[in-house]
Design a protein around this motif. Structure first.
Motif, mmCIF file in Angstrom:
data_model
loop_
_atom_site.group_PDB
_atom_site.id
_atom_site.type_symbol
_atom_site.label_atom_id
_atom_site.label_comp_id
_atom_site.label_asym_id
_atom_site.label_seq_id
_atom_site.Cartn_x
_atom_site.Cartn_y
_atom_site.Cartn_z
ATOM 1 N N VAL A 1 -2.684 -21.195 17.426
ATOM 2 C CA VAL A 1 -2.957 -19.769 17.271
ATOM 3 C C VAL A 1 -2.417 -19.106 18.532
ATOM 4 O O VAL A 1 -2.863 -19.402 19.644
ATOM 5 C CB VAL A 1 -4.465 -19.490 17.093
ATOM 6 C CG1 VAL A 1 -4.729 -17.991 17.034
ATOM 7 C CG2 VAL A 1 -4.996 -20.182 15.837
ATOM 8 N N LEU A 2 -1.416 -18.236 18.333
ATOM 9 C CA LEU A 2 -0.733 -17.570 19.441
ATOM 10 C C LEU A 2 -1.218 -16.132 19.541
ATOM 11 O O LEU A 2 -1.396 -15.458 18.522
ATOM 12 C CB LEU A 2 0.777 -17.580 19.213
ATOM 13 C CG LEU A 2 1.418 -18.922 18.865
ATOM 14 C CD1 LEU A 2 2.900 -18.744 18.579
ATOM 15 C CD2 LEU A 2 1.202 -19.932 19.977
ATOM 16 N N GLN A 3 -1.388 -15.651 20.756
ATOM 17 C CA GLN A 3 -1.860 -14.288 20.961
ATOM 18 C C GLN A 3 -0.719 -13.373 21.373
ATOM 19 O O GLN A 3 0.094 -13.733 22.226
ATOM 20 C CB GLN A 3 -2.946 -14.262 22.040
ATOM 21 C CG GLN A 3 -3.598 -12.912 22.225
ATOM 22 C CD GLN A 3 -4.740 -12.953 23.221
ATOM 23 O OE1 GLN A 3 -4.799 -13.833 24.073
ATOM 24 N NE2 GLN A 3 -5.646 -12.005 23.116
ATOM 25 N N GLY A 4 -0.659 -12.199 20.736
ATOM 26 C CA GLY A 4 0.262 -11.149 21.162
ATOM 27 C C GLY A 4 1.559 -11.061 20.391
ATOM 28 O O GLY A 4 2.011 -9.979 20.066
ATOM 29 N N SER A 5 2.186 -12.204 20.109
ATOM 30 C CA SER A 5 3.466 -12.200 19.397
ATOM 31 C C SER A 5 3.721 -13.590 18.830
ATOM 32 O O SER A 5 2.992 -14.538 19.112
ATOM 33 C CB SER A 5 4.613 -11.803 20.333
ATOM 34 O OG SER A 5 4.908 -12.854 21.228
ATOM 35 N N ASN B 1 -11.250 -14.306 20.324
ATOM 36 C CA ASN B 1 -11.682 -12.916 20.184
ATOM 37 C C ASN B 1 -10.652 -12.199 19.315
ATOM 38 O O ASN B 1 -9.644 -11.703 19.807
ATOM 39 C CB ASN B 1 -11.820 -12.256 21.558
ATOM 40 C CG ASN B 1 -12.372 -10.850 21.462
ATOM 41 O OD1 ASN B 1 -12.433 -10.261 20.383
ATOM 42 N ND2 ASN B 1 -12.783 -10.307 22.586
ATOM 43 N N TRP B 2 -10.917 -12.136 18.013
ATOM 44 C CA TRP B 2 -9.961 -11.600 17.053
ATOM 45 C C TRP B 2 -9.644 -10.127 17.309
ATOM 46 O O TRP B 2 -8.604 -9.634 16.870
ATOM 47 C CB TRP B 2 -10.456 -11.823 15.631
ATOM 48 C CG TRP B 2 -10.595 -13.285 15.323
ATOM 49 C CD1 TRP B 2 -11.743 -14.002 15.241
ATOM 50 C CD2 TRP B 2 -9.530 -14.223 15.108
ATOM 51 N NE1 TRP B 2 -11.465 -15.325 14.970
ATOM 52 C CE2 TRP B 2 -10.116 -15.482 14.883
ATOM 53 C CE3 TRP B 2 -8.139 -14.113 15.075
ATOM 54 C CZ2 TRP B 2 -9.358 -16.630 14.630
ATOM 55 C CZ3 TRP B 2 -7.394 -15.257 14.818
ATOM 56 C CH2 TRP B 2 -8.000 -16.494 14.600
ATOM 57 N N ALA B 3 -10.493 -9.420 18.042
ATOM 58 C CA ALA B 3 -10.241 -8.011 18.370
ATOM 59 C C ALA B 3 -9.123 -7.863 19.393
ATOM 60 O O ALA B 3 -8.581 -6.772 19.565
ATOM 61 C CB ALA B 3 -11.523 -7.358 18.891
ATOM 62 N N ASN B 4 -8.771 -8.940 20.079
ATOM 63 C CA ASN B 4 -7.714 -8.902 21.103
ATOM 64 C C ASN B 4 -6.362 -9.317 20.542
ATOM 65 O O ASN B 4 -5.525 -9.830 21.278
ATOM 66 C CB ASN B 4 -8.085 -9.801 22.288
ATOM 67 C CG ASN B 4 -9.204 -9.222 23.121
ATOM 68 O OD1 ASN B 4 -9.443 -8.018 23.089
ATOM 69 N ND2 ASN B 4 -9.900 -10.063 23.849
ATOM 70 N N GLY B 5 -6.131 -9.099 19.253
ATOM 71 C CA GLY B 5 -4.883 -9.506 18.601
ATOM 72 C C GLY B 5 -3.747 -8.571 18.907
ATOM 73 O O GLY B 5 -3.861 -7.736 19.791
ATOM 74 N N PRO B 6 -2.644 -8.736 18.246
ATOM 75 C CA PRO B 6 -2.484 -9.557 17.051
ATOM 76 C C PRO B 6 -2.407 -11.045 17.380
ATOM 77 O O PRO B 6 -2.104 -11.431 18.511
ATOM 78 C CB PRO B 6 -1.164 -9.061 16.454
ATOM 79 C CG PRO B 6 -0.364 -8.616 17.632
ATOM 80 C CD PRO B 6 -1.379 -8.049 18.595
ATOM 81 N N SER C 1 -5.935 -9.849 8.119
ATOM 82 C CA SER C 1 -7.136 -9.897 7.294
ATOM 83 C C SER C 1 -6.801 -9.489 5.872
ATOM 84 O O SER C 1 -5.875 -8.723 5.631
ATOM 85 C CB SER C 1 -8.218 -8.980 7.869
ATOM 86 O OG SER C 1 -7.764 -7.647 7.862
ATOM 87 N N VAL C 2 -7.561 -10.029 4.945
ATOM 88 C CA VAL C 2 -7.383 -9.714 3.530
ATOM 89 C C VAL C 2 -8.670 -9.047 3.056
ATOM 90 O O VAL C 2 -9.746 -9.619 3.200
ATOM 91 C CB VAL C 2 -7.098 -10.989 2.709
ATOM 92 C CG1 VAL C 2 -6.997 -10.661 1.231
ATOM 93 C CG2 VAL C 2 -5.844 -11.657 3.211
#
Length: 101
Positions: free
Chosen positions: A26-30, A69-74, A99-100
């Motif tokens: 799972v990569l954060q940011g890009s 912390n899914w709020a700190n995505g994408p 999200s779906v």
């Protein structure tokens, strides 16, 4: 988080009923971002070459799935595969986690 893929070899033939080595990040940011979570799994494909797995249920290499912390995505999922069920992973692709409703 559910994940499914149809697995084929370099000749585009299905890899049926084959145990595989997979690494999921799972990569954060890009799509080339920092990995916040990495795991490995060894699923088996079915007779149609389909593999199904639950991301977050594998052998942890880095991080904790529950602490993302899914709020700190994408966030993006990077999938790597070893068709010989080892750890010589080949890059298969990266896609954004959305999200779906």
């Amino acid at each position: 988080m559910s994940y499914q893929a149809v697995i084929r070899n370099n000749s585009n033939a299905l890899l049926s009923s084959t145990q595989l080595g997979m690494q999921i990040s799972v990569l954060q940011g890009s799509s080339t971002g920092t990995p916040v979570y990495v795991e490995t799994q060894t699923p088996s494909s079915n007779s149609n070459g389909l593999v199904s797995l639950e991301i977050g249920m594998g052998t942890v290499v880095k991080g904790t799935f529950a602490s993302i912390n899914w709020a700190n995505g994408p966030y993006f999922q990077k999938i790597e595969l070893d068709p010989q069920n080892g750890s010589n992973f080949l890059f298969m692709g990266t896609s954004q986690i959305v999200s779906v409703p």
